[in-house]
Write a protein that holds these residues in place. Structure first.
Motif, PDB file in Angstrom:
ATOM      1  N   MET A  47       0.701  -1.246   0.033  1.00 14.20           N
ATOM      2  CA  MET A  47       0.194   0.081  -0.024  1.00 14.20           C
ATOM      3  C   MET A  47       0.963   1.229   0.026  1.00 14.20           C
ATOM      4  SD  MET A  47      -3.341   1.006   2.103  1.00 14.20           S
ATOM      5  CE  MET A  47      -4.541  -0.254   1.775  1.00 14.20           C
ATOM      6  N   ILE A  83       1.600  -2.770   6.215  1.00 14.92           N
ATOM      7  CA  ILE A  83       1.542  -1.798   7.240  1.00 14.92           C
ATOM      8  C   ILE A  83       2.846  -1.240   7.159  1.00 14.92           C
ATOM      9  CG2 ILE A  83       2.474  -2.861   9.465  1.00 14.92           C
ATOM     10  CD1 ILE A  83      -0.663  -1.356   9.783  1.00 14.92           C
ATOM     11  N   VAL A  84       3.929  -2.011   6.629  1.00 15.86           N
ATOM     12  CA  VAL A  84       5.292  -1.215   6.686  1.00 15.86           C
ATOM     13  C   VAL A  84       5.250  -0.285   5.187  1.00 15.86           C
ATOM     14  CG1 VAL A  84       7.653  -1.824   5.878  1.00 15.86           C
ATOM     15  CG2 VAL A  84       6.701  -3.062   7.865  1.00 15.86           C
ATOM     16  N   ILE A 143       2.785   1.095   4.191  1.00 20.89           N
ATOM     17  CA  ILE A 143       2.147   2.374   4.684  1.00 20.89           C
ATOM     18  C   ILE A 143       3.136   3.267   5.138  1.00 20.89           C
ATOM     19  CG2 ILE A 143       0.441   3.347   6.082  1.00 20.89           C
ATOM     20  CD1 ILE A 143      -1.326   0.953   5.638  1.00 20.89           C
ATOM     21  N   GLY A 144       3.889   2.629   6.047  1.00 21.77           N
ATOM     22  CA  GLY A 144       5.007   3.602   6.607  1.00 21.77           C
ATOM     23  C   GLY A 144       5.870   4.053   5.727  1.00 21.77           C
ATOM     24  N   PHE A 145       6.328   3.212   4.884  1.00 25.22           N
ATOM     25  CA  PHE A 145       7.390   3.817   3.691  1.00 25.22           C
ATOM     26  C   PHE A 145       6.774   5.058   3.035  1.00 25.22           C
ATOM     27  CE2 PHE A 145       9.995  -0.078   3.773  1.00 25.22           C
ATOM     28  CZ  PHE A 145      11.453   0.805   3.794  1.00 25.22           C
ATOM     29  N   GLU A 190       4.497   7.237   4.064  1.00 32.82           N
ATOM     30  CA  GLU A 190       4.304   8.214   4.957  1.00 32.82           C
ATOM     31  C   GLU A 190       5.795   9.176   5.204  1.00 32.82           C
ATOM     32  OE1 GLU A 190       1.732  10.051   6.806  1.00 32.82           O
ATOM     33  OE2 GLU A 190       1.020   9.209   4.897  1.00 32.82           O
ATOM     34  N   ILE A 191       6.941   8.307   5.188  1.00 29.56           N
ATOM     35  CA  ILE A 191       8.139   8.529   5.389  1.00 29.56           C
ATOM     36  C   ILE A 191       8.431   9.404   4.257  1.00 29.56           C
ATOM     37  CG2 ILE A 191      10.576   7.964   5.591  1.00 29.56           C
ATOM     38  CD1 ILE A 191       9.716   5.776   7.492  1.00 29.56           C
ATOM     39  N   ILE A 197       6.827  12.870   4.156  1.00 32.85           N
ATOM     40  CA  ILE A 197       7.316  13.521   5.284  1.00 32.85           C
ATOM     41  C   ILE A 197       8.902  14.093   4.770  1.00 32.85           C
ATOM     42  CG2 ILE A 197       8.160  13.805   7.577  1.00 32.85           C
ATOM     43  CD1 ILE A 197       6.055  11.629   8.242  1.00 32.85           C
ATOM     44  N   ALA A 198       9.432  13.236   4.209  1.00 34.75           N
ATOM     45  CA  ALA A 198      10.854  13.695   3.870  1.00 34.75           C
ATOM     46  C   ALA A 198      10.694  14.556   2.700  1.00 34.75           C
ATOM     47  CB  ALA A 198      11.539  12.053   3.192  1.00 34.75           C
ATOM     48  N   ASN A 231       9.918  17.743   4.206  1.00 38.70           N
ATOM     49  CA  ASN A 231      10.994  18.597   4.738  1.00 38.70           C
ATOM     50  C   ASN A 231      12.153  18.894   3.923  1.00 38.70           C
ATOM     51  OD1 ASN A 231      10.229  18.588   7.601  1.00 38.70           O
ATOM     52  ND2 ASN A 231      10.349  16.565   7.439  1.00 38.70           N
ATOM     53  N   VAL A 235      14.035  17.369   1.652  1.00 40.29           N
ATOM     54  CA  VAL A 235      15.293  16.476   1.777  1.00 40.29           C
ATOM     55  C   VAL A 235      16.205  16.452   0.785  1.00 40.29           C
ATOM     56  CG1 VAL A 235      14.376  14.342   0.566  1.00 40.29           C
ATOM     57  CG2 VAL A 235      16.041  13.928   2.497  1.00 40.29           C
ATOM     58  N   PHE A 261      -0.782   8.961   1.483  1.00 40.10           N
ATOM     59  CA  PHE A 261      -1.344   7.744   1.709  1.00 40.10           C
ATOM     60  C   PHE A 261      -2.620   7.457   0.814  1.00 40.10           C
ATOM     61  CE2 PHE A 261      -4.196   5.458   4.421  1.00 40.10           C
ATOM     62  CZ  PHE A 261      -3.631   4.142   4.161  1.00 40.10           C
ATOM     63  N   TRP A 262      -3.478   8.260   0.650  1.00 36.40           N
ATOM     64  CA  TRP A 262      -4.803   8.188   0.080  1.00 36.40           C
ATOM     65  C   TRP A 262      -4.653   7.703  -1.315  1.00 36.40           C
ATOM     66  CZ3 TRP A 262      -8.766   6.532   2.487  1.00 36.40           C
ATOM     67  CH2 TRP A 262      -8.920   6.900   3.655  1.00 36.40           C
TER      68      TRP A 262
END
Lengths: 261, 358, 301
Positions: B54, B110-111, B113-115, B117-118, B121-122, B125, B127, B236-237
């Motif tokens: 995802m 779930i991981v 999804i985490g990626f 989001e990271i 966020i990067a 910010n 990056v 994410f959406w």
């Protein structure tokens, strides 16, 4: 040199020692049986050979090469094919495609060749299908090539697993309870198939509960109990071996043993 | 055969449709096409290999940002950046997927999804100081194709759906090959696949990489189409929508995924345009003394609600999706015939040898 | 040093909230082996229901500040528990025998449904909790001024967790829950009503999640329909960190994650605060997928 050699194989699960210093050797061309009561550790031994488990101690040597730590698919490529005790077919796919899974490791075309449909890829694909059909014919499922594998009968599903394993062109074929769930006719057909596999020059190592099959088909037997080897020899020797009879009949009510002998 | 004729007619209808539609509706079709492309690339991972991924929007973002940066900072023409966008997205996929590839279905979900989001966020910010922070990157050039500047929705339509035609052609071949089968084997049972000699880790990774390469290239088209990109376009959406398209349309089925894109992206637009129709119905009924307060345009607001519910219902009653994949076809008769002929030749030759040496 | 202790207490309070949500994930995972993706949205529903009840019932006219909060908590927990039970009945029970991943997709669908339902009912904008419900007092502890609310949140979550732990370990129903978690088939054969156990789990988990939602509303003062995703993901991270399926693990993981996040925000970068939890999640799944308190289980071939 033996085709397969186990040297003092040990496997622990937590505090439980499932396989305890088991050693035996399978010669090329043998039909070799591994027997023992339920929970003796037979399937664990198989999983140690096929790379599904990694032994804690000891060595598995196949064709002069140590298999310890190799990935299961690598071990298949080296020439060790297997079937599963609990049938593990690719359910939603046809019988033919299940066998093509076995052909996979002898093929080369990758994703880019597939997109370009190179002549090599086309030829290879056709040869694989021919080989798969031939293996289906070999186990007598030639007419079911298009059938979804989960709609085959239980016995035929076991045969399909054998065809899939044979399609990997193994030197050693490992059968985990091939007659499980088969009726008498099916078992007889299986014995005949195993003989034909041997005739192709493939060595067979099998676990089986059906003693009539073991005694008819196997040329050599190893018996394990509680993860330890308790006997080894020809079927007729094993039949009269005191330790083996005890292990099977025991002092308790192990029905299976009584039925077998 | 009949089915192919239907597909051909539908493709023709689609190809001529811009001639009859205004810019708004052509743009809707463009969006459908973009999401269909993304979903097709996700379909390799989710549908064929059965990996619950995802985080596809992350690869899409990498592609779009690659194009945006190369175009705005180095003046490389947009379409030239496309292969590079794909390549970098693919490399990124290889890098992030390698350590997590062994995770079981729901953990992988779930991981990923985490990626995503990271990554978002990067990007916010800023990056490496090249992503432009929360505002993103603007001023991306329009693409040129054979010296022709692509600008209007009608022009983008042919770029997007042309790329779609290429994609469907290639992916169809990919599905019906050793590679496509290997993905299906590991989806069905990866222990059995390993036990049959298939390097499941390798194939999972390659599925990720090819999916990411395609998502990255779609990212290029997106950057060119919007001329401005920002982290929020890849949240994410976006991943959820792609996931939904594949699952509702039919995991592992090209036609299903395209249908899914039309439903999830196109249908709400159709209902949005139907506000006038529902008003008409309301006034019609009110003239007979019946008060109705239908409002079809509400559907587009409630689309995620409805598709969410549809996912639940679909899993219960038809979990393979609306148009599940058809079994692969093999020319068995032809191959059997060849085998028979070869066998006959062999026997005849053996007999010949037998005659010569009695 | 002051910053450190402020972040520590803050982290513990937020961690308590994570832990309460994490318990819902972990309990459902324990009995159904399913990640209940809709759990985060039950938490959101709790927060919004709290707001609705607060603004419509006029509790503040009749009760003191603590009375209001307790009455609210009881009502919110009850209502969210009902939603949880309905969710299980409609979206999960029909899929209990089918492929595990079908249930995961169903859970995702339910999550999307809930989130958008909240958006359609309450609107997409942030909603503000009345901020005069609990007295805004600071309490000096070791010379540090800690807001009362922070302490209350931490205490409440600890009390709830302790009660749950006692319930699971010492009561008949708790034993049944543990039995179903270990082996559903065997539990059924022993005469345990598996459906009833699953229902109880879907009563307790969402109730705790709803309570957490209310706490977030009271603590931060504003709520949004998407907050369930981010809190849900973090709480799930907490559950994984402690070892999924493990109740003390969820508590430990929640508190730990809250503190890690607060410290990261203070000493690394506030802009990356939300990424910290995901990095923790990814690292733990790569390095030790069974979590801190989980046991290693070999997959049967």
């Amino acid at each position: 040199m033996s085709l397969l050699k186990l040297e003092k194989l040990v496997k622990d699960f937590g505090g439980l020692r499932a396989v305890d210093e088991v050693s035996f050797a399978v010669e090329a061309g043998d039909i070799f049986g591994l027997i023992g009561p339920n929970g003796a550790g037979k399937t664990t031994v198989f999983n140690l050979i096929t790379g599904n488990y990694v032994p804690n101690k000891g060595k598995v040597i196949f064709d002069g090469q140590v298999l310890n730590g190799l990935a299961p698919n690598k071990i298949v490529t080296l020439g060790v094919a297997r079937t599963f005790q609990t049938i593990r077919l690719f359910k939603a796919l046809s019988a033919l495609e299940n066998v093509l899974a076995g052909c996979h490791c002898r093929m080369k075309s990758g994703s880019i060749a597939a997109m370009l449909k190179t002549p090599f890829q086309k030829r290879e694909e056709k040869e694989a299908i021919q080989l798969a059909l031939a293996e289906l014919d070999f186990v007598g499922l030639g007419d079911d090539a298009d059938t979804r594998s989960d709609s085959l009968s239980y016995g035929n599903q076991r045969l399909l697993e054998i065809a899939r394993a044979l399609a990997t062109q193994p030197k050693l074929l490992i059968l985990d309870e091939p007659a499980g769930g088969m009726n008498e006719q099916e078992t007889d057909a299986l014995i005949e198939i195993i003989a034909r596999i041997k005739a192709r020059g493939i060595t067979v190592l099998l676990i089986e509960h059906d003693m009539s099959l073991v005694m008819q088909a196997c040329e050599k037997l190893v018996v394990i109990e509680y993860g330890r080897k308790i006997a080894e020899g020809l079927p007729e020797e094993i039949k009269v071996n005191k330790k083996v009879i005890e292990a099977y009949l025991g002092t308790d009510d192990e029905e299976e043993g009584e039925a077998c002998f | 055969m009949k089915r192919n004729i239907i597909y051909l007619l539908l493709a023709l209808l689609l190809a001529v449709s811009p001639a009859f539609l205004n810019a708004y509706w052509v743009d809707v079709l463009n969006n459908v096409g973009m999401y269909a492309l993304l979903a097709l690339s996700l379909n390799l991972i989710l549908g064929h290999a059965g990996l619950f991924h995802m985080g596809h929007a992350a690869f899409y973002a990498v592609g779009a940002y690659t194009t945006a940066i190369l175009n705005t900072s180095f003046d490389i023409p947009v379409l030239w950046t496309m292969p590079l966008a794909g390549l970098i997205a693919g490399l990124f996929a290889l890098m992030v997927a390698r350590p997590i590839i062994h995770l079981r279905g729901d953990y992988l979900l779930i991981v990923t999804i985490g990626f995503v989001e990271i990554v978002r966020i990067a990007l916010i910010n800023n990056v490496f100081g090249i992503t432009g922070g929360a505002n993103g990157i603007f001023g991306i050039d329009r693409p040129y194709l054979f010296g022709f500047k692509i600008r209007k929705p009608h022009e983008f339509f042919y770029l997007i759906w042309g790329f779609m035609a290429v994609t469907v052609f290639l992916f169809h071949r990919l599905e019906n090959s050793r590679f496509g089968r290997a993905l299906n084997f590991l989806r069905e049972d990866d222990v059995a696949a390993e036990g049959s000699g298939i390097n499941t880790t390798y194939y999972k990774l390659i599925a990720f990489v090819i999916g990411a390469v395609w998502a990255g290239m779609v990212g290029t088209i997106y950057a060119a189409k919007m001329t401005i990109i920002a982290p929020e376009s890849f949240n994410f959406w976006e991943s959820v929508v792609m996931f939904m398209i594949v699952i509702l349309g039919g995991a592992g089925s090209i036609r299903g995924v395209i249908l899914g894109a039309f439903l999830v992206i196109g249908l709400p637009e159709i209902f949005r345009g139907m506000g006038t129709i529902s008003d008409l119905i309301n006034s019609l009924f009110s003239s007979f003394g019946v008060t109705l307060s239908l409002d079809f345009s509400n559907f587009s607001k409630a689309r995620m609600l409805i598709f969410g519910a549809a996912m639940v219902i679909m899993m219960i009653f038809r979990n393979a999706g609306l148009l599940p994949p058809l079994p692969r076809k093999y020319p068995l008769k032809k191959i059997r015939e060849e085998m028979r002929i070869r066998e006959e030749v062999r026997i005849r030759e053996e007999m010949k040898i037998g005659e010569e040496m009695p | 040093m002051e910053l450190f202790f402020q972040q520590l207490t803050n982290g513990l309070a937020v961690g308590g909230i994570y832990a309460l949500i994490a318990l819902g994930y972990t309990m459902v995972y324990g009995v159904l082996k399913l990640i209940n993706f809709a759990h985060g949205d039950l938490f959101t529903i709790g927060a919004y229901l709290g707001l609705t009840l607060l603004s419509t019932l006029g509790l503040t006219d009749h009760l003191g500040p603590f009375g209001v909060v307790i009455a609210l908590a009881v009502m919110v927990m009850g209502l969210v528990a009902v939603v949880g039970i309905i969710l299980e009945r409609i979206a999960y029970r029909p899929l209990r025998e089918s492929h595990r991943l079908s249930a995961v997709v169903s859970a995702l669908g339910a999550s999307i449904f809930f989130q958008n339902a909240v958006m359609l009912i309450y609107g997409a904008r942030y909603r503000v909790y009345p901020h005069d419900i609990l007295p805004r007092v600071v309490i000096p502890i070791f010379g540090l001024n800690v807001p009362l609310l922070r302490i209350l949140i931490l205490l409440t979550s600890i009390v709830m967790m302790a009660a749950l732990y006692f319930f699971i370990q010492k009561t008949r129903t708790g034993t049944a829950i543990r039995a179903v978690a270990i082996d559903q088939g065997a539990a059924k054969l022993m005469g345990i009503n598996v459906n009833a156990v699953i229902m109880i789990v879907f009563l307790i988990g969402p109730a705790l999640g709803g309570a957490a939602g209310l706490m977030v509303g009271l603590y931060y003062g504003q709520i949004n329909f998407t907050m369930g995703w981010i809190y849900g993901l973090k709480a799930f991270t907490a559950a994984i960190l402690g070892g999924i399926g493990n109740i003390p693990g969820a508590m430990l993981g929640g508190l730990l994650l809250g503190v890690i996040e607060a410290m990261g925000a203070a000493y690394i970068s506030i802009a990356w605060k939300d990424a910290i939890a995901f990095v923790v999640l990814i690292l733990i799944l790569i390095v030790r997928p069974t979590g801190l308190l989980g046991e290693r289980v070999a997959e049967k071939v």
